[in-house]
Design an enzyme around this catalytic site. Structure first.
Site, PDB file in Angstrom:
ATOM      1  N   CYS A  74       0.793  -1.324  -0.231  1.00  0.00           N
ATOM      2  CA  CYS A  74       0.185   0.142   0.086  1.00  0.00           C
ATOM      3  C   CYS A  74       0.818   1.278   0.145  1.00  0.00           C
ATOM      4  CB  CYS A  74      -0.741  -0.577   1.714  1.00  0.00           C
ATOM      5  SG  CYS A  74      -1.948   1.462   1.465  1.00  0.00           S
ATOM      6  N   CYS A  77       0.218   3.885   2.602  1.00  0.00           N
ATOM      7  CA  CYS A  77       0.544   3.478   3.728  1.00  0.00           C
ATOM      8  C   CYS A  77       2.654   3.285   4.417  1.00  0.00           C
ATOM      9  CB  CYS A  77       0.672   1.904   4.027  1.00  0.00           C
ATOM     10  SG  CYS A  77      -1.373   1.710   3.945  1.00  0.00           S
TER      11      CYS A  77
END
Ligand SMILES: [Zn+2]
Length: 147
Positions: A74, A77
């Site tokens: 991600c 993230c």
């Protein structure tokens, strides 16, 4: 040493000397120090938790927890990770900043009904009190932990 579900030990890498320490979850608020260099092991650090040790830490701490649900694939993230670490340093003892890899820990991801990542969940006395999704800057993370 036996690891039982009721007394899991956390693997914590010393931020000062790099030594790997095993800390009993129940002692999370006792300012554990590094076995090699005797410096504070967890103060101001982000703690990686998972299905095996998350609940023990939640039960053991009196501090608010801010949990970052993330995954390696991600992008947002990974972008937020430095801000999260910076927030942990700013907060010091004031909160416990935790990251949970949703791929490695599907039980937690399911229990918290994580649908998008990154998602930040604030837990006080074992109960969720706030959550927000999407990458946040360090200032917003600190504010959420304190608020
Ligand atoms: Zn050390």
């Amino acid at each position: 040493m036996n690891d039982t579900p009721s007394d899991p030990r956390l693997l914590a890498t010393c931020p000062h000397c790099g030594a790997t320490n095993r800390v009993p979850a129940a002692r999370i608020d006792d300012h554990p120090v590094c076995g090699r260099c005797a410096k504070p092991l967890l103060d101001g650090q982000v703690l990686a938790l998972g299905d095996a040790d998350f609940d023990a830490v939640v039960m053991a701490t009196d501090r608010p927890l801010l949990v970052d649900f993330w995954a390696a694939w991600c992008g947002p993230c990974r972008m937020m990770a430095p801000a999260f670490a910076q927030a942990a340093q700013q907060l010091g003892d004031g909160a416990l900043l935790v990251k949970v890899d949703t791929d490695a820990n599907p039980q937690l991801a399911q229990r918290f009904a994580i649908r998008s990542i990154p998602t930040l969940v604030k837990i006080v006395q074992g109960r969720e009190v706030a959550r927000t999704s999407g990458a946040q800057p360090a200032g917003a993370i600190v504010q959420m932990a304190r608020g």
